[in-house]
Design a protein around this motif. Structure first.
Motif, short mmCIF file in Angstrom:
data_model
loop_
_atom_site.label_atom_id
_atom_site.label_comp_id
_atom_site.label_asym_id
_atom_site.label_seq_id
_atom_site.Cartn_x
_atom_site.Cartn_y
_atom_site.Cartn_z
N VAL A 62 -76.92 -30.54 8.27
CA VAL A 62 -75.81 -29.66 7.91
C VAL A 62 -76.30 -28.22 7.81
O VAL A 62 -77.46 -27.96 7.48
CB VAL A 62 -75.14 -30.07 6.57
CG1 VAL A 62 -74.41 -31.38 6.73
CG2 VAL A 62 -76.16 -30.14 5.44
N ALA A 63 -75.40 -27.30 8.10
CA ALA A 63 -75.64 -25.88 7.86
C ALA A 63 -75.05 -25.54 6.50
O ALA A 63 -73.93 -25.96 6.18
CB ALA A 63 -75.01 -25.03 8.96
N ILE A 64 -75.81 -24.77 5.71
CA ILE A 64 -75.43 -24.49 4.33
C ILE A 64 -75.62 -23.00 4.04
O ILE A 64 -76.09 -22.23 4.87
CB ILE A 64 -76.26 -25.34 3.35
CG1 ILE A 64 -77.76 -25.31 3.72
CG2 ILE A 64 -75.78 -26.79 3.39
CD1 ILE A 64 -78.51 -24.07 3.38
N ASP A 65 -75.24 -22.60 2.82
CA ASP A 65 -75.50 -21.26 2.33
C ASP A 65 -76.79 -21.32 1.51
O ASP A 65 -76.83 -21.90 0.43
CB ASP A 65 -74.34 -20.80 1.45
CG ASP A 65 -74.51 -19.38 0.93
OD1 ASP A 65 -75.62 -18.82 1.06
OD2 ASP A 65 -73.54 -18.84 0.37
N PRO A 66 -77.89 -20.72 2.00
CA PRO A 66 -79.18 -20.85 1.31
C PRO A 66 -79.22 -20.13 -0.03
O PRO A 66 -80.18 -20.30 -0.78
CB PRO A 66 -80.18 -20.25 2.30
CG PRO A 66 -79.38 -19.33 3.14
CD PRO A 66 -78.01 -19.96 3.25
#
Length: 340
Positions: A259-263
């Motif tokens: 998944v792509a997330i907000d780091p």
């Protein structure tokens, strides 16, 4: 993902944030016992060696020997991690994929829309030409064209996805990935269509935007230009065809496990339990291995669906609620709590 970040993001550091944190038990994770934990462990091991802080090193060492069976993989996660809910559900889940497109090394009447390599003068964080200026020809004639595509919608959505496979007219397939951005903030075309009364929230999807732009070229291209953000690409050599595109941790990502997330809220490399509602619900352990310009917030994730048209059809309709829960090393999990 989707968009590669600078090396500083690869350091696994939890960013201070006011988002509330709540520790849970594994029994509270809906469907936890039914997942394929070996598949999740395989995805986790793909980037575990990037997590070089002291609390991660013993975990990654043990992970390498934990996947003999699904039961042992499940026991590993339960022994080494604590589930932590950060932020307030409902989450927002969307999907992305790796497009397969046709292209040409040279401009022709059929292939007239370029994707560009990163200009050498562009520095990280610099605000550069916006989308409209670039598409008006600001970079023309500099030899930065990697390939020419068939229509501007393909260019736009290739930038949204951040990677792709392009079959050239000579039969060769090149793979491209994120190389940089122009420094302008991302602006959602779908939200703009809703704001203008062109669509209702339940009507907007990637497929709908593509259809509208192709059916209304003048108005559609002007609509795409409201997003000033522009993505530059690079050729990725020696990436096997059976491997996914390169994510923000510099490794291939895995369909329905990455998944792509907000780091700012979810550290890269962390296992993430996904409970997605909607027509095709998901209860699955994935790994935060990518990022994206439109992925903002503690309860926000973009699920990687794979490569090609079928993956694109599935990813393009996802806009669902639910919740996402981080699996954190035990000491780190307790430190997240207010009394920690």
């Amino acid at each position: 993902m989707r968009a590669l970040l600078a090396a500083c993001l690869l350091a696994f550091q939890m960013t201070a944030t006011p988002a509330p944190a709540q520790m849970l038990d594994f029994e509270a994770l809906e469907g936890w016992g039914d997942d394929d934990h070996r598949a999740a462990l395989t995805a986790f091991l793909n980037t575990c060696d990037k997590l070089d802080t002291p609390d991660w090193q013993p975990i990654c060492h043990l992970a390498a020997d934990a996947g003999a069976t699904d039961a042992s993989a499940k026991a590993f996660f339960e022994l080494m991690f604590k589930p932590v809910l950060i932020g307030n559900p409902p989450a927002l889940f969307t999907g992305y994929y790796e497009p397969e497109l046709n292209g040409s090394y040279t401009r022709t009447p059929h292939f007239a829309y370029p994707i560009y390599a990163r200009p050498p003068e562009l520095q990280d964080g610099q605000v550069y030409y916006d989308r409209a200026t670039i598409e008006s020809g600001a970079l023309r004639g500099r030899g930065l064209e990697i390939a020419w595509l068939e229509d501007p919608v393909e260019v736009f959505f290739l930038q949204i996805q951040g990677s792709g496979r392009i079959k050239m007219t000579n039969g060769h397939v090149i793979r491209v990935g994120y190389a940089g951005r122009n420094g302008h903030g991302y602006r959602s075309v779908g939200k703009e269509m809703i704001a203008r009364g062109m669509r209702t929230p339940d009507q907007v999807s990637a497929q709908d935007i593509k259809q509208y732009v192709r059916s209304n070229p003048t108005e559609g291209n002007a609509l795409l230009a409201i997003n000033p953000s522009y993505i530059f690409f690079r050729k990725i050599a020696d990436l096997p065809s059976d491997k996914g595109p390169i994510g923000a941790m510099g490794r291939s990502i895995t369909p329905l496990r990455s998944v792509a997330i907000d780091p700012a809220f979810t550290p890269l490399g962390v296992p993430v339990w996904i409970e997605k509602s909607g027509d095709n619900p998901i209860r699955s352990l994935m790994v935060a291995q990518d990022t994206g310009g439109a992925i903002k917030g503690a309860q926000r994730a973009d699920i990687f669906y794979g490569t090609g048209d079928n993956a694109g059809e599935a990813a393009g309709t996802i806009k669902d609620g639910g919740r996402m829960i981080l699996l954190l090393p035990i000491d780190r999990a307790y430190a997240m709590l207010p009394e920690g």
